[in-house]
Design a protein around this motif. Structure first.
Motif, PDB file in Angstrom:
ATOM      1  N   ALA A 198       0.835  -1.207   0.000  1.00 18.81           N
ATOM      2  CA  ALA A 198       0.000   0.000   0.000  1.00 18.81           C
ATOM      3  C   ALA A 198       0.865   1.252   0.000  1.00 18.81           C
ATOM      4  CB  ALA A 198      -0.938  -0.007   1.206  1.00 18.81           C
ATOM      5  N   GLU A 199       1.938   1.227   0.801  1.00 22.72           N
ATOM      6  CA  GLU A 199       2.836   2.395   0.882  1.00 22.72           C
ATOM      7  C   GLU A 199       3.531   2.647  -0.453  1.00 22.72           C
ATOM      8  OE1 GLU A 199       3.520   4.599   3.292  1.00 22.72           O
ATOM      9  OE2 GLU A 199       1.948   3.733   4.530  1.00 22.72           O
ATOM     10  N   ALA A 200       3.955   1.570  -1.114  1.00 21.27           N
ATOM     11  CA  ALA A 200       4.640   1.723  -2.403  1.00 21.27           C
ATOM     12  C   ALA A 200       3.682   2.330  -3.433  1.00 21.27           C
ATOM     13  CB  ALA A 200       5.171   0.374  -2.888  1.00 21.27           C
ATOM     14  N   PHE A 201       2.405   1.882  -3.403  1.00 18.23           N
ATOM     15  CA  PHE A 201       1.409   2.461  -4.303  1.00 18.23           C
ATOM     16  C   PHE A 201       1.273   3.956  -4.030  1.00 18.23           C
ATOM     17  CE2 PHE A 201      -2.873   3.910  -5.293  1.00 18.23           C
ATOM     18  CZ  PHE A 201      -2.972   3.553  -6.626  1.00 18.23           C
ATOM     19  N   ASN A 202       1.159   4.278  -2.763  1.00 14.17           N
ATOM     20  CA  ASN A 202       0.976   5.687  -2.391  1.00 14.17           C
ATOM     21  C   ASN A 202       2.156   6.534  -2.870  1.00 14.17           C
ATOM     22  OD1 ASN A 202      -0.015   7.988  -1.289  1.00 14.17           O
ATOM     23  ND2 ASN A 202      -0.320   7.174   0.760  1.00 14.17           N
ATOM     24  N   GLN A 203       3.373   6.039  -2.673  1.00  9.13           N
ATOM     25  CA  GLN A 203       4.563   6.758  -3.145  1.00  9.13           C
ATOM     26  C   GLN A 203       4.520   6.971  -4.652  1.00  9.13           C
ATOM     27  OE1 GLN A 203       7.053   8.171  -1.514  1.00  9.13           O
ATOM     28  NE2 GLN A 203       6.201   7.586   0.471  1.00  9.13           N
ATOM     29  N   ALA A 204       4.040   5.941  -5.356  1.00 13.98           N
ATOM     30  CA  ALA A 204       4.095   5.972  -6.824  1.00 13.98           C
ATOM     31  C   ALA A 204       3.147   6.994  -7.432  1.00 13.98           C
ATOM     32  CB  ALA A 204       3.793   4.582  -7.388  1.00 13.98           C
ATOM     33  N   ILE A 205       2.138   7.458  -6.671  1.00 13.83           N
ATOM     34  CA  ILE A 205       1.186   8.413  -7.253  1.00 13.83           C
ATOM     35  C   ILE A 205       1.482   9.853  -6.852  1.00 13.83           C
ATOM     36  CG2 ILE A 205      -0.628   6.643  -7.371  1.00 13.83           C
ATOM     37  CD1 ILE A 205      -2.028   8.004  -5.004  1.00 13.83           C
ATOM     38  N   LEU A 206       2.474  10.086  -6.017  1.00 14.05           N
ATOM     39  CA  LEU A 206       2.745  11.445  -5.532  1.00 14.05           C
ATOM     40  C   LEU A 206       3.482  12.289  -6.581  1.00 14.05           C
ATOM     41  CD1 LEU A 206       3.896  10.780  -1.854  1.00 14.05           C
ATOM     42  CD2 LEU A 206       1.596  11.179  -2.713  1.00 14.05           C
ATOM     43  N   THR A 207       3.306  13.620  -6.481  1.00 16.82           N
ATOM     44  CA  THR A 207       4.098  14.518  -7.337  1.00 16.82           C
ATOM     45  C   THR A 207       4.746  15.596  -6.450  1.00 16.82           C
ATOM     46  OG1 THR A 207       2.101  15.767  -7.890  1.00 16.82           O
ATOM     47  CG2 THR A 207       2.813  14.078  -9.442  1.00 16.82           C
ATOM     48  N   THR A 208       4.123  16.789  -6.354  1.00 15.23           N
ATOM     49  CA  THR A 208       4.722  17.804  -5.473  1.00 15.23           C
ATOM     50  C   THR A 208       4.288  17.626  -4.013  1.00 15.23           C
ATOM     51  OG1 THR A 208       2.940  19.350  -6.041  1.00 15.23           O
ATOM     52  CG2 THR A 208       5.021  19.612  -7.227  1.00 15.23           C
ATOM     53  N   ASP A 209       3.547  16.574  -3.725  1.00 14.38           N
ATOM     54  CA  ASP A 209       3.099  16.309  -2.349  1.00 14.38           C
ATOM     55  C   ASP A 209       4.296  16.224  -1.409  1.00 14.38           C
ATOM     56  OD1 ASP A 209       1.471  14.913  -4.481  1.00 14.38           O
ATOM     57  OD2 ASP A 209       0.074  14.751  -2.819  1.00 14.38           O
ATOM     58  N   THR A 210       4.104  16.707  -0.182  1.00 17.43           N
ATOM     59  CA  THR A 210       5.184  16.565   0.799  1.00 17.43           C
ATOM     60  C   THR A 210       4.855  15.498   1.828  1.00 17.43           C
ATOM     61  OG1 THR A 210       4.296  18.182   2.367  1.00 17.43           O
ATOM     62  CG2 THR A 210       5.698  19.033   0.595  1.00 17.43           C
ATOM     63  N   MET A 211       3.650  14.936   1.774  1.00 15.43           N
ATOM     64  CA  MET A 211       3.313  13.871   2.718  1.00 15.43           C
ATOM     65  C   MET A 211       2.334  12.887   2.095  1.00 15.43           C
ATOM     66  SD  MET A 211       1.036  16.170   5.400  1.00 15.43           S
ATOM     67  CE  MET A 211       1.717  17.815   5.411  1.00 15.43           C
ATOM     68  N   ASN A 212       2.363  11.656   2.602  1.00 18.20           N
ATOM     69  CA  ASN A 212       1.381  10.652   2.213  1.00 18.20           C
ATOM     70  C   ASN A 212       0.015  11.043   2.738  1.00 18.20           C
ATOM     71  OD1 ASN A 212       3.073   8.948   0.907  1.00 18.20           O
ATOM     72  ND2 ASN A 212       3.395   7.574   2.654  1.00 18.20           N
ATOM     73  N   LYS A 213      -1.038  10.688   1.974  1.00 20.45           N
ATOM     74  CA  LYS A 213      -2.404  10.935   2.435  1.00 20.45           C
ATOM     75  C   LYS A 213      -3.124   9.600   2.453  1.00 20.45           C
ATOM     76  CE  LYS A 213      -1.559  15.162   0.374  1.00 20.45           C
ATOM     77  NZ  LYS A 213      -0.337  15.248  -0.413  1.00 20.45           N
ATOM     78  N   LYS A 214      -3.491   9.124   3.612  1.00 18.74           N
ATOM     79  CA  LYS A 214      -4.184   7.840   3.668  1.00 18.74           C
ATOM     80  C   LYS A 214      -5.016   7.771   4.926  1.00 18.74           C
ATOM     81  CE  LYS A 214      -0.347   5.510   5.945  1.00 18.74           C
ATOM     82  NZ  LYS A 214      -0.846   4.563   6.978  1.00 18.74           N
ATOM     83  N   VAL A 215      -5.987   6.872   4.911  1.00 21.16           N
ATOM     84  CA  VAL A 215      -6.862   6.716   6.068  1.00 21.16           C
ATOM     85  C   VAL A 215      -7.619   5.409   5.904  1.00 21.16           C
ATOM     86  CG1 VAL A 215      -8.927   7.840   5.112  1.00 21.16           C
ATOM     87  CG2 VAL A 215      -8.457   8.010   7.568  1.00 21.16           C
ATOM     88  N   CYS A 216      -8.108   4.877   7.021  1.00 23.04           N
ATOM     89  CA  CYS A 216      -8.933   3.665   6.953  1.00 23.04           C
ATOM     90  C   CYS A 216      -9.957   3.691   8.078  1.00 23.04           C
ATOM     91  CB  CYS A 216      -8.052   2.418   7.057  1.00 23.04           C
ATOM     92  SG  CYS A 216      -8.970   0.877   6.952  1.00 23.04           S
TER      93      CYS A 216
END
Lengths: 410, 410
Positions: free
Chosen positions: B150-168
């Motif tokens: 899940a983390e690798a997916f999240n990293q792969a979609i970022l651009t100028t973001d400075t933090m991961n965005k996730k929640v469950c």
């Protein structure tokens, strides 16, 4: 007629709001601001036909209500009194009383009926006017028909502006010289602390206020309403045109043979002032002019142009001298106007970047050089939908915009 | 139901898009970006009911067209493949062919029908995808149901973001545990070079795609459509929800007794992701939350809130920790919504600054301290017109927004 000065309409060097016959002006320091001139007046030796447009913000400052009342009475005014440093907006009942008092004191001072006086204010929102300072200031207003009088007025209406905005055009009507002079202030489209857009135009043309009003409303839509610095709309914006009639031409209307040169002179005056305001946008380093052709209507062309020039991303790209056409097409896409996603052309200055919605190879260096070396950056868009065309003006978004607006009040 | 988590809906620590049963994910470096991960996939072991919302920009990128076509076929997908670094937008016919090829290669790799694949891209506009890199990248995608996947997916979609965005979030439906997990990217609402808002939500709830679509559309209006960083709308924005049904509850619909907890879980997921995006706005130092009450309708309340949070002047004032309520009332005035200029209350955090449109005396120091010491600045407005209420979120405008957007591409 857009922006094309026919040979019969000429710009006058050192012309001003006192160039048209009958007008005088002044500005002084009353103490509302810390140091600079903060109270000004324009006076006309005869009751002048008047037209005005006001902010479309639902929250309107007290002086706008009073001025509307004055103009509604007879369609004429003789004196216009402005203070800067305090907007007299969101000041409730007391604010309205203060605006009435400002009008009454001005009427006494200029010895004209109260409904011949317009009042307006620009500056901090939500604080009461220092009426003692305003009243004693009004009593000292001595207008003159000199360039110094016009300059003092212009100084007195400025806030975060970094330059004077003024212009004067002349033309002939019935063989008589008619002048149109104007001044403006504004550097954020609004900065409710210390800004607002104000413009005052004088002319010695002979014209009824209803006809003048119609011309002003149309022209405002294509000039003052086509500029944006930050998209915010002030509580105090106002444009007033006063016509003394002392040129003694036959009364102007669209059927008059010289209507067009007069209309163009008025339109050029407003367009010039609008561009000067955009160029002096808070923190701006460049004027951006967007020309849209091929839209469904002229109105839609103006709307698309304004969306492009209002995009923070486009503005930032111009500041960074980056020929980023992706941001331009993106703004076109969310403009809400009729477009065909497959037929869009975009040019930045002399550099064509997109043809028929297909990226074309272009020299990034040439585009960068154009953006670095020009004071005015022209963006041209053709939508190829129909024949609507229109322009809009704005400025780039720089670090200084943030500095000015983050740090101002404190 | 706005923002109130009932006891039956709980946030899961370290939950992710692979928490719901049936989902796995991954991310890798394919070479489209210079260094960072740039290709990711979410896979569902069964065809998942799907709902999606897309940008309202009239210019839409090629992968959006292809994904819409996939979803229209059966309302189900099994694999979702995303690349960052290139938006495949404004790329004409070749761009569309590339998006179809990306879908076909993904279908082959995951051994599912083509219409079970959604594709999406984010990054530079107007450049062709490096298809050799994308194709060889797709062949290496190995999804796992681990947090690392899940983390690798999240990293792969970022651009100028400075933090991961996730929640469950989790809740119970028919006594069975139902999870809703989500990720998002986006830091300018758009930055056509390297941004766009994307969000992907997974759930193991059993729900038909039509019902899911209706819930998502309503929720999007109150969450993702209520955030603004710079007012620009991307060509590539997309939110996709996939529901595996593996929780084996009775099919959900508004008449199901446990509809509300599921709806709240989905709504909280979207609201949390929306706020995380606003907080990470380009250059932002603070999250701004505007709560409007007393509007004519809930929609109008949301519109007023969004105008306030979208004002560059309000955003600059928050950056400068200046309790400048004049800019707030000004934005209310030009929101286009029904207001009464005489009945407006404004509070900034605990500090009431305007009551019934009359300025009240307040401690500038207390207001400044509130703005300096809090990560989230809450602005409360009551219009006293009717009972409509709504929220919007944004961020302050800092020097860094200008730096990021002036300097990015070059």
């Amino acid at each position: 007629m857009k922006g094309i000065a026919t040979p019969t309409v000429i710009e006058v060097d050192n012309g001003s709001i006192v160039s048209p016959q009958g007008f005088s002006a002044t500005g002084l320091y009353s103490g509302v601001k810390r140091k600079r001139l903060d109270l000004g007046a324009i006076y006309c030796e005869v009751p002048a036909s008047v037209a005005a447009v006001y902010t479309c913000n639902r929250i309107q400052a007290a002086p706008l209500k009073v001025t509307k009342e004055s103009i509604a009475t007879e369609g004429k005014i003789q004196a216009l009194v402005v203070n800067s440093g305090n907007a007299n907006a969101c000041t409730g009942k007391k604010g309205l009383e203060d605006a009435y008092q400002m009008r009454m004191e001005s009427a006494n001072h200029f010895q004209v009926p109260e409904h011949y006086v317009a009042v307006t204010s620009t500056g901090v929102i939500g604080e009461y006017l220092a009426m003692d300072k305003i009243v004693s200031g009004i009593k000292k207003l001595e207008t003159t028909s000199t360039l110094e009088g016009a300059e003092a007025f212009n100084q007195a209406i400025l806030t975060t502006d970094t330059m004077n905005k003024k212009v004067c055009y002349q033309t002939k009507v019935d063989g008589k010289t008619v002048s149109v002079g104007g001044v403006a202030k504004g550097s954020g489209m609004i900065n409710p602390n210390m800004a607002t857009m104000l413009s005052f135009v004088t002319t010695d043309a002979n014209i009824e206020s209803e006809v003048l009003q119609q011309a002003l409303s149309t022209i405002t839509n294509q000039t003052f309403n086509r500029i944006t610095v930050d998209g915010d709309t002030s509580t105090n914006d106002m444009v007033v045109v006063m016509a003394s009639g002392l040129a003694e031409n036959d009364s102007l209307s669209p059927t008059h043979p010289d209507w067009e040169p007069f209309y163009i002179a008025l339109q050029q005056t407003c367009e010039s002032l609008a561009k000067q305001i955009a160029r002096d946008g808070e923190g701006a380093t460049k004027l951006i002019e967007v020309q849209v052709n091929g839209a469904l209507t002229h109105d839609e062309a103006g709307k698309v142009a304004k969306k492009i020039v209002g995009s923070d991303l486009v503005k930032s790209a111009v500041y960074g001298t980056d020929a980023n056409w992706g941001r331009i097409i993106c703004a076109i896409g969310y403009s809400g106007c009729e477009i065909d996603p497959e037929t869009i052309d975009i040019g930045i200055g002399p550099v064509q970047t997109l043809v028929n919605s297909q990226p074309v190879t272009f020299s990034e260096e040439e585009a960068k050089a154009y953006m670095e070396n020009n004071e005015t950056i022209v963006i041209k868009v053709d939508l190829h939908v129909a024949d609507g065309s229109g322009k809009a003006w704005g400025c780039d978004l720089s670090y200084d915009y943030v500095r000015i607006n983050a740090g101002y009040r404190t």
